[in-house]
Write an enzyme that holds these catalytic residues in place. Sequence first.
Site, mmCIF file in Angstrom:
data_model
loop_
_atom_site.group_PDB
_atom_site.id
_atom_site.type_symbol
_atom_site.label_atom_id
_atom_site.label_comp_id
_atom_site.label_asym_id
_atom_site.label_seq_id
_atom_site.Cartn_x
_atom_site.Cartn_y
_atom_site.Cartn_z
ATOM 1 C CB SER A 33 -0.210 -4.491 -3.839
ATOM 2 O OG SER A 33 1.001 -5.043 -3.393
ATOM 3 C CG ASN A 34 1.314 -5.049 1.284
ATOM 4 O OD1 ASN A 34 2.514 -4.807 1.278
ATOM 5 N ND2 ASN A 34 0.833 -6.289 1.170
ATOM 6 C CE1 TYR A 35 1.268 3.195 -0.247
ATOM 7 C CE2 TYR A 35 -0.068 2.722 1.688
ATOM 8 C CZ TYR A 35 0.140 3.419 0.508
ATOM 9 O OH TYR A 35 -0.788 4.329 0.098
ATOM 10 C CB SER A 36 5.617 -4.780 1.907
ATOM 11 O OG SER A 36 6.863 -5.443 1.964
#
Length: 224
Positions: A33-36
């Site tokens: 995933s990512n940090y959004s």
Amino acid sequence: MQRAVRKMGEKHMKILITAGPTREKIDPVRFISNYSSGKMGYALAEVASKKGHEVTLVSGSVAIAPPKSVKIVQVESAADMAREVRRFAKSADLIIMAAAVADYTPAKFAKDKIKKKDEVLSIKLKKTEDILSNLGKNRKKGRILVGFAAETSDLVRNAELKLEKKNLDWIVANEVGKKDRGFSSDNNAATLISRDGKRIRFPLQSKMSLAGKILSLVCEPIVG
Ligand code: CTP
């Protein structure tokens, strides 16, 4: 709390907003995933709904509560998001893709937990669907398309290239990777760029305040 009202000439719209990260499953217990944080997309949804627009928010997994009076559709992966966006895009007058959609997903899902054996483990990834590009390829007359460009360098130039490549009306050039703005912060600075070359620079401010300013511009009736 400040009440958002529509400006003169701003018509009532059906608005589709995406927010947050997607999660791409590796095995039953792991994902990429990512940090959004989803905060920018949620702020846009809240302000748009307070302006009296009908808002659908397609959201990845986030830790914040959805705004009231917004239809919320929870998704996990980029593929889920693509499916739900396609479903709600049909009736939307304005689409804002604020989500940080994964560009790659594991080529294969391991149905059992991957065991710790090798010193180095490689996971093959394949490209996901570019949801916004596909919307740009199949444009509907009168529908406004807005993208977000998450960049760590050459902010405006990279955003302009994305606007053109994805055939958008507007793009929000959004600097990520800094502590005081972007992904997890409550604040953001951005440059809003239009198809016809307008560049509007917004200094660092709360995501709610920025959302109001972005919406006022992108909701303006398109002339011609
Ligand atoms: N986007 C999308 N589908 C994807 C990837 C991105 O719809 N598979 C959308 C995002 O929601 C955003 C815009 O495209 O509105 C730009 O996303 P960004 O991550 O900045 O750029 P990419 O197109 O993924 O290109 P790159 O990662 O190479 O910068």
